[in-house]
Structure formats: C-alpha cells, structure tokens
Design a protein around this motif. Structure first.
Motif, PDB file in Angstrom:
ATOM      1  N   ALA A 395       0.855  -1.267   0.043  1.00  0.00           N
ATOM      2  CA  ALA A 395       0.019   0.064  -0.124  1.00  0.00           C
ATOM      3  C   ALA A 395       0.979   1.456   0.055  1.00  0.00           C
ATOM      4  CB  ALA A 395      -0.952   0.168   1.309  1.00  0.00           C
ATOM      5  N   VAL A 396       0.564   2.148  -0.953  1.00  0.00           N
ATOM      6  CA  VAL A 396       1.063   3.628  -0.808  1.00  0.00           C
ATOM      7  C   VAL A 396       0.112   4.641  -0.525  1.00  0.00           C
ATOM      8  CG1 VAL A 396       2.443   5.174  -2.225  1.00  0.00           C
ATOM      9  CG2 VAL A 396       2.567   2.657  -2.620  1.00  0.00           C
ATOM     10  N   VAL A 397       0.236   5.251   0.428  1.00  0.00           N
ATOM     11  CA  VAL A 397      -0.822   6.222   0.824  1.00  0.00           C
ATOM     12  C   VAL A 397      -0.418   7.777   1.137  1.00  0.00           C
ATOM     13  CG1 VAL A 397      -1.983   4.289   1.986  1.00  0.00           C
ATOM     14  CG2 VAL A 397      -0.418   5.669   3.419  1.00  0.00           C
ATOM     15  N   GLU A 398      -1.464   8.765   0.939  1.00  0.00           N
ATOM     16  CA  GLU A 398      -1.068  10.011   1.238  1.00  0.00           C
ATOM     17  C   GLU A 398      -2.118  10.063   2.434  1.00  0.00           C
ATOM     18  OE1 GLU A 398      -2.583  12.694  -1.727  1.00  0.00           O
ATOM     19  OE2 GLU A 398      -2.085  14.244  -0.375  1.00  0.00           O
ATOM     20  N   ASP A 430       6.487  12.895  -3.020  1.00  0.00           N
ATOM     21  CA  ASP A 430       6.056  13.992  -3.966  1.00  0.00           C
ATOM     22  C   ASP A 430       6.477  13.769  -5.377  1.00  0.00           C
ATOM     23  OD1 ASP A 430       4.702  15.563  -2.723  1.00  0.00           O
ATOM     24  OD2 ASP A 430       6.445  16.735  -1.576  1.00  0.00           O
ATOM     25  N   GLU A 431       7.679  13.052  -5.632  1.00  0.00           N
ATOM     26  CA  GLU A 431       8.400  12.843  -7.078  1.00  0.00           C
ATOM     27  C   GLU A 431       7.334  12.146  -7.784  1.00  0.00           C
ATOM     28  OE1 GLU A 431      11.457   9.859  -5.093  1.00  0.00           O
ATOM     29  OE2 GLU A 431      11.011   9.052  -7.288  1.00  0.00           O
ATOM     30  N   VAL A 442       2.258   2.413 -12.851  1.00  0.00           N
ATOM     31  CA  VAL A 442       3.522   1.957 -13.327  1.00  0.00           C
ATOM     32  C   VAL A 442       4.821   2.639 -12.560  1.00  0.00           C
ATOM     33  CG1 VAL A 442       5.038   1.681 -15.492  1.00  0.00           C
ATOM     34  CG2 VAL A 442       2.357   1.536 -15.734  1.00  0.00           C
ATOM     35  N   GLN A 443       4.498   3.971 -12.560  1.00  0.00           N
ATOM     36  CA  GLN A 443       5.805   4.765 -11.808  1.00  0.00           C
ATOM     37  C   GLN A 443       5.738   4.210 -10.498  1.00  0.00           C
ATOM     38  OE1 GLN A 443       7.806   6.534 -13.309  1.00  0.00           O
ATOM     39  NE2 GLN A 443       7.088   6.300 -15.189  1.00  0.00           N
ATOM     40  N   LEU A 444       4.676   4.022  -9.806  1.00  0.00           N
ATOM     41  CA  LEU A 444       4.574   3.580  -8.100  1.00  0.00           C
ATOM     42  C   LEU A 444       5.089   2.187  -8.223  1.00  0.00           C
ATOM     43  CD1 LEU A 444       0.883   3.968  -7.206  1.00  0.00           C
ATOM     44  CD2 LEU A 444       3.021   4.797  -6.004  1.00  0.00           C
ATOM     45  N   LYS A 445       4.958   1.424  -9.173  1.00  0.00           N
ATOM     46  CA  LYS A 445       5.557  -0.019  -8.897  1.00  0.00           C
ATOM     47  C   LYS A 445       7.125   0.163  -9.255  1.00  0.00           C
ATOM     48  CE  LYS A 445       4.398  -4.449 -10.411  1.00  0.00           C
ATOM     49  NZ  LYS A 445       5.229  -5.070 -10.902  1.00  0.00           N
TER      50      LYS A 445
END
Ligand code: 4YB
Length: 452
Positions: A395-398, A430-431, A442-445
C-alpha cells in the motif's frame, strides 16, 4: 445546439459585451475575446500554420495556453496539448507518429527534428470555416502499458460531450467554471467545451492555492484529492457545483462537501469519450449514475462497453485514424463494472487485477476501504513480485503526517480479507506527482522496486 461559426464568434454576435473569460486579473468580453483570437490566429497562420496540421501546445494551464488553443482551432489545426512534465525521451518516441508540424511551448523549447517552433505573435485576423466534423484535438491516454495513444476528437464530439453534461448540470451565462484541471487532459478540455457550448464564463488562474483560485467561481471540476484538500481550508466558498471524476469518489468526501454547501456531481469519464460518460448528483451511494444523454453503457463479461456521440474518431497513428470500436461497434473500456438497473458502479481496471497465492486482488477494492480512514486522502495498492505468492500487495498512501502507518495496517485487519492485506505500507512521495491528474501505477511500481 449547432453553431454556424466558431462558438466564440457566435456568442460575440449575441452577447458581445458580456464577460466571457477571466484571465488572471483581466476580464474579456466575447467581443474582446474574438479580437484576441483573430490576432493570434493571424500570427500563427503567418508562421505557417495551416488547416489540418498537427500542432503541439505544451504548457500547464495559463491564459496564453487557453488563447492559443482557441486561436489554433480557428486556424483549423489538430491540437496536441502536452503535459510539460512528459520526459523528452518519451516525446521523441511518440511525436513522429503523431504527424506534428509545429510546437508552441511555454517554458523549455521542444527540440524534436522536423517540428517548427511557434511564437505568440499577433497578425491580421485569420480563420478557416467552422466545421464541426474537423479533427480538432489529440489527447494522450494514460494507458497502463506501452506508449500513450492519441485519441483524436472532432469539434462535434467535444460539443456532444459538453451537451450531455449540461443536460443534467445547470451552467449558464451568469456562471463561472474554473479551469481547475489541465487542458492537456480531457477533464480540462471538457471544461473549455462546456464553456463554449453554454456561453458562460470560464476562469483561468493559478490554481495554488485552490481556495483563492475559486473566488467568484460557481463551478469547478475536481479530482477527489483536490476536493479533500479544499475542504480542509476555512475560506468561505462561492462554489455551487463540483463535478468530480477521474478516480473512485468516496461517499465520505461528497458527504463532507455537501455539509459545507457544495453540491457534488459524481462523474465517470475517459479520454476516448472526451470526458464524462455517466454522472449523478452525489446521493451517498458509490455508483457513478446513469449514462448521460448521447451515451449508452453496457457491461459484457464484467467489462464496461460504451457507445457515444462523444467518442473519439480514433487513435492517430502516422496520418491514419485507427478506429477504437470493436467488431460490435462498441468501445470496450477495460474497466470492470456492474449495472444495477441503469446505474453503473466501477469496480476498477481489469488491467490492475493481480493474483497473490492464487487469490485475485482488485486493488481498487482494497483502496476503497483504506480511504475510509479519516486521516487518509489517497491510497494505492500495488503488486510486488514475491517468490512464494507470485505477487503480494503493497500500500502507498497519502495520509496525515501524524498518522503512524503501522496503525493503519492494524486498523485494516478484519476490514478486508487476509490475502488483501498489504504486506508493506509506504507514504506517497512527491516525486510521483508529475503535473498530471493521476498518479501512474507503473511509476508507483517502479518506485517501490527502487526503495524496497
Ligand atoms: C474512474 C472514475 C470514477 C474515471 N470511478 N474510476 O469532466 C469530467 O468528467 C471530470 C471531472 C473531474 C475530474 C475528472 C474528470 C474526467 O474527465 C476524468 C476522465 C479521465 O479520468 N480520463 S482518463 O482517460 O485519464 O482515465 C479514465 C479511467 O479513469 C477510467 O477508465 C476509469 O478507470 C477511471 N475513472 N472516473 C472510478 N468515477
């Protein structure tokens, strides 16, 4: 409604002295707008822009970009609005197939061979005839795999998109719609074409902070994260109507907005469809409503299929327009959905589905639960390779800075199945915000693989 002239010329004939466009602190009437467009179109034509040519317009939203978009339409160009943050290497691969002759860029110049730079110079007026069937724009899709494709729309398709939305939302001459999403995305172009169809007012301003930009505006199109941030601010808002879309819209969000007197509309749209396909007034339920007039929706093997007058003529490929409908005449979206009566619920992208130890995980299903946590604004569940399970969810969260992510993992237990529980929790860096309206999975992975 059908126009005999370019829409701004039409409104200049009947609403000549009424406000049309707010550009920063400057307000233009329809007559003044026509004069500015004539002069710019003259300047572009003088620099060699002809009907049917492909012209890159690379910029984030700004007054000049909006004027240039309109003037290029008046030259009969096929406009490709581009996100200035797209990497040069991608453009070098992409642009040769998109038959581009000129580029107007604000910021770094575009250096691709065979493309001439344009400048914002004025000349004596120029226009081709208004032809609604002319190909007017190419908008890049945000496909999950491979190079983006360029969906090419006619003026007719953009106006059909606008007419469908305005059949349910009211937006008239005395209303102002903030250009709150980028023109290089269909959601921004959707605002512009609704403005042109309705003859209302559009406001172009620096969007940071959003609450300032919205001053005096009655309408805005927002992605859910923008509305979350807006609700955190204290400023009173003149905003009446917000069209939401681009991603799953949490009911908690529309309820919180409604409490502040903002009427929310939940929309479901796609680049190929020139923005909104379904929409409804927020009603506390998670569906996206019924197909708008001019669109038909059906679900075949869990996949959403669409037929619509706003559909792109095709994808532009080396001078040809490749059709995007299947053998049955429908556009198959790759979205998983269910119809309950005529109301559509989007479950996620078929391409995002992955398997972990033999169990199918639809990331959006888990994300929907994570974002119900009050300290979370945005969540992504992404597969990472795993020797034992094939793939496992991360999981990637803000989320609020003060939130301890291990507590979030604990909180999720019992709310989703065990195999759906993310094995790692990370904060969204942020990047990965690249000026577009969405974070690329795709960028997240790739980012997770780098930091893991
Ligand atoms: C959704 C979704 C939803 C799209 N639930 N998944 O004018 C508008 O309609 C508007 C207003 C505010 C914000 C955005 C918009 C748009 O146009 C969005 C159009 C868009 O996102 N196009 S896209 O090509 O970049 O992505 C399309 C995909 O996005 C769809 O195929 C869905 O997967 C997803 N999506 N709305 C869940 N309400």
């Amino acid at each position: 409604m059908s126009f005999q002239d370019f829409p701004w010329q039409h409104w200049a004939q009947i609403r000549s002295a009424e406000p049309a466009l707010t550009l920063g602190d400057e307000s233009l009437t329809w007559r003044e707008l026509c004069q500015r467009i004539d002069a710019l179109a003259g300047g572009f034509h003088h620099q060699g822009v002809w009907e049917g040519q492909g012209v890159v317009l690379r910029s984030k939203n700004c007054p000049e970009m909006v004027l240039a978009y309109l003037a290029l339409l008046q030259c009969g160009a096929r406009i490709l609005p581009l996100n200035p943050q797209l990497p040069g290497a991608l453009l070098e691969q992409l642009l040769p197939d998109l038959t581009i002759s000129h580029a107007l860029t604000f910021g770094d110049p575009l250096t691709v061979t065979g493309i001439n730079s344009l400048a914002m110079t004025e000349g004596s007026g120029f226009q081709v005839d208004w032809q609604p069937s002319r190909l007017t724009s190419m908008t890049l899709t945000s496909g999950s795999t491979g190079l983006p494709k360029a969906a090419v729309h006619t003026g007719d398709a953009h106006l059909a998109s606008a007419a469908g939305v305005l059949a349910v939302m009211s937006y008239g001459a005395s209303d102002s719609w903030l250009l709150s999403l980028p023109l290089f995305h269909v959601s921004g172009q959707g605002i512009l074409w609704r403005w042109l169809l309705a003859g209302g007012c559009m406001v172009v301003r620096d969007l940071h902070p959003l609450s300032h930009a919205l001053q005096g505006c009655t309408h805005a199109s927002l992605v859910p994260t923008q509305l979350w941030r807006l609700l955190e601010q204290e400023q009173p808002l003149t905003l009446h109507e917000v069209l939401l879309g681009g991603a799953a819209i949490p009911v908690e969000l529309t309820q919180a907005a409604q409490e502040k007197g903002i009427n929310c509309w939940c929309g479901y749209g796609l680049t190929e469809l020139a923005s909104t396909v379904c929409a409804k007034r927020a009603d506390g339920l998670p569906d996206v409503g019924e197909a708008l007039p001019g669109r038909e929706v059906k679900v075949v093997d869990e996949e959403v299929w669409i037929r619509a007058s706003s559909l792109a003529a095709g994808y532009w490929k080396t001078g040809k327009v490749e059709p995007l409908v299947n053998s049955q005449g429908w556009f198959a979206t790759r979205d998983r959905g269910v119809l309950t009566g005529k109301r559509l619920t989007i479950l996620g992208r078929l391409d995002n589905l992955f398997f972990s130890g033999g169990e199918g995980i639809q990331p959006e299903e888990v994300e929907r639960v994570i974002v119900t946590h009050p300290a979370v604004k945005q969540a992504f569940v992404v597969p990472v390779d795993d020797a034992e399970f094939g793939q496992r969810p991360v999981a990637v969260v803000e989320a609020d800075e003060s939130l301890d992510l291990s507590l979030l993992a604990e909180w999720l237990q019992g709310k989703v199945a065990r195999f759906q529980q993310p094995v790692r929790w990370l904060r969204l860096p942020d990047e990965l915000r690249q000026g577009g309206i969405k974070i690329s999975r795709v960028q997240l992975k790739l980012w997770i693989e780098r930091v893991a």
